[in-house]
Design a protein around this motif. Structure first.
Motif, short mmCIF file in Angstrom:
data_model
loop_
_atom_site.label_atom_id
_atom_site.label_comp_id
_atom_site.label_asym_id
_atom_site.label_seq_id
_atom_site.Cartn_x
_atom_site.Cartn_y
_atom_site.Cartn_z
N GLN A 50 64.27 50.24 32.48
CA GLN A 50 63.34 49.17 32.11
C GLN A 50 64.05 48.09 31.31
OE1 GLN A 50 59.97 48.87 32.74
NE2 GLN A 50 60.11 50.65 34.07
N VAL A 51 63.58 46.89 31.51
CA VAL A 51 64.11 45.74 30.78
C VAL A 51 62.94 45.06 30.08
CG1 VAL A 51 65.19 43.47 31.00
CG2 VAL A 51 66.02 45.39 32.39
N GLN A 52 63.14 44.73 28.83
CA GLN A 52 62.14 43.99 28.08
C GLN A 52 62.67 42.59 27.79
OE1 GLN A 52 63.15 47.25 26.70
NE2 GLN A 52 61.70 48.00 28.22
N LEU A 53 61.80 41.62 27.96
CA LEU A 53 62.16 40.22 27.75
C LEU A 53 61.19 39.60 26.75
CD1 LEU A 53 62.64 39.21 31.49
CD2 LEU A 53 64.43 39.85 29.87
N VAL A 54 61.74 38.94 25.74
CA VAL A 54 60.91 38.29 24.73
C VAL A 54 61.33 36.83 24.61
CG1 VAL A 54 60.17 38.27 22.34
CG2 VAL A 54 60.60 40.45 23.49
N GLU A 55 60.40 35.94 24.93
CA GLU A 55 60.68 34.50 24.85
C GLU A 55 60.26 33.95 23.49
OE1 GLU A 55 58.90 34.75 29.21
OE2 GLU A 55 58.31 35.53 27.25
N SER A 56 60.88 32.87 23.12
CA SER A 56 60.48 32.13 21.92
C SER A 56 60.94 30.69 22.07
CB SER A 56 61.09 32.75 20.66
OG SER A 56 62.49 32.74 20.74
N GLY A 57 60.39 29.84 21.23
CA GLY A 57 60.85 28.45 21.19
C GLY A 57 59.91 27.42 21.75
N GLY A 58 58.80 27.85 22.32
CA GLY A 58 57.85 26.88 22.84
C GLY A 58 57.13 26.16 21.72
N GLY A 59 56.36 25.15 22.11
CA GLY A 59 55.61 24.39 21.12
C GLY A 59 55.19 23.05 21.64
N LEU A 60 54.74 22.22 20.72
CA LEU A 60 54.29 20.87 21.05
C LEU A 60 55.41 19.88 20.73
CD1 LEU A 60 52.07 18.78 21.74
CD2 LEU A 60 51.39 18.90 19.32
N GLY B 223 59.99 12.57 25.57
CA GLY B 223 61.32 12.17 25.19
C GLY B 223 62.00 13.12 24.23
N GLY B 224 61.25 14.07 23.71
CA GLY B 224 61.79 15.03 22.77
C GLY B 224 62.52 16.18 23.43
N SER B 225 62.97 17.13 22.59
CA SER B 225 63.74 18.27 23.07
C SER B 225 63.18 19.57 22.51
CB SER B 225 65.21 18.15 22.63
OG SER B 225 65.81 17.01 23.19
N LEU B 226 63.40 20.63 23.27
CA LEU B 226 63.08 21.98 22.82
C LEU B 226 64.14 22.92 23.38
CD1 LEU B 226 59.23 22.54 23.36
CD2 LEU B 226 60.43 22.48 21.17
N ARG B 227 64.37 24.02 22.67
CA ARG B 227 65.24 25.06 23.20
C ARG B 227 64.46 26.36 23.24
NH1 ARG B 227 70.92 27.73 21.13
NH2 ARG B 227 69.52 28.72 19.62
N LEU B 228 64.36 26.92 24.44
CA LEU B 228 63.72 28.21 24.62
C LEU B 228 64.77 29.31 24.59
CD1 LEU B 228 61.27 27.38 27.56
CD2 LEU B 228 60.95 27.06 25.10
N SER B 229 64.37 30.45 24.06
CA SER B 229 65.26 31.61 24.02
C SER B 229 64.57 32.79 24.68
CB SER B 229 65.59 31.99 22.57
OG SER B 229 66.23 30.94 21.89
N CYS B 230 65.38 33.64 25.31
CA CYS B 230 64.87 34.86 25.94
C CYS B 230 65.82 35.99 25.58
CB CYS B 230 64.77 34.70 27.44
SG CYS B 230 64.33 36.24 28.29
N ALA B 231 65.34 36.91 24.77
CA ALA B 231 66.14 38.05 24.36
C ALA B 231 65.82 39.24 25.25
CB ALA B 231 65.86 38.39 22.90
N ALA B 232 66.85 39.81 25.85
CA ALA B 232 66.69 40.96 26.74
C ALA B 232 67.10 42.23 26.02
CB ALA B 232 67.53 40.79 28.00
N SER B 233 66.38 43.31 26.31
CA SER B 233 66.72 44.62 25.75
C SER B 233 66.40 45.69 26.79
CB SER B 233 65.96 44.87 24.45
OG SER B 233 64.56 44.86 24.68
N GLY B 234 66.86 46.89 26.54
CA GLY B 234 66.63 47.98 27.48
C GLY B 234 67.83 48.14 28.41
N SER B 235 67.57 48.30 29.69
CA SER B 235 68.62 48.53 30.68
C SER B 235 69.28 47.22 31.11
CB SER B 235 68.04 49.25 31.89
OG SER B 235 67.47 50.49 31.53
#
Length: 114
Positions: free
Chosen positions: A1-11, A15-27
């Motif tokens: 199994q693989v678990q994925l957790v995203e973060s970094g979204g928002g308003l 013209g602006g910028s955002l950085r999304l992150s996805c941390a993987a764990s498990g297999s």
């Protein structure tokens, strides 16, 4: 199994910028490729960008020249740097991992608006 957790979204304003992150764990050793998809209200989920274990990337036409996918192998994390955001980028962004099956994160909402 693989678990994925995203973060970094928002308003963010157009013209602006955002950085999304996805941390993987498990297999994580079974993962061949990871990517970001998005789903806007009333639309189908679509590919944004993907990156292979070898570092090869591909992007949707809408993401080229504005978004960059990257990864930190030591942190088992994939990033999506999004620049020059437009209102049409508003969507729930999902992290995806491909091994012998596909895995999905829970999604993170990105809203581009004044």
């Amino acid at each position: 199994q693989v678990q994925l957790v995203e973060s970094g979204g928002g308003l963010v304003q157009p013209g602006g910028s955002l950085r999304l992150s996805c941390a993987a764990s498990g297999s994580i050793g079974s993962i061949r490729r990871m990517g970001w998809y998005r789903q806007a209200p009333g639309k189908q989920r679509e590919l944004v960008a993907r990156i292979t274990n070898g570092g090869s990337t591909n992007y949707a036409d809408s993401a080229k020249d504005r978004f960059t996918i990257s990864r930190d192998i030591a942190k088992n994390t994939v990033y999506l740097q999004m620049n020059t955001l437009k209102p049409e980028d508003t969507a729930v962004y999902y992290c995806n991992a491909e091994s012998w099956r596909e895995y999905w994160g829970q999604g993170t909402l990105v809203t581009v608006s004044e």
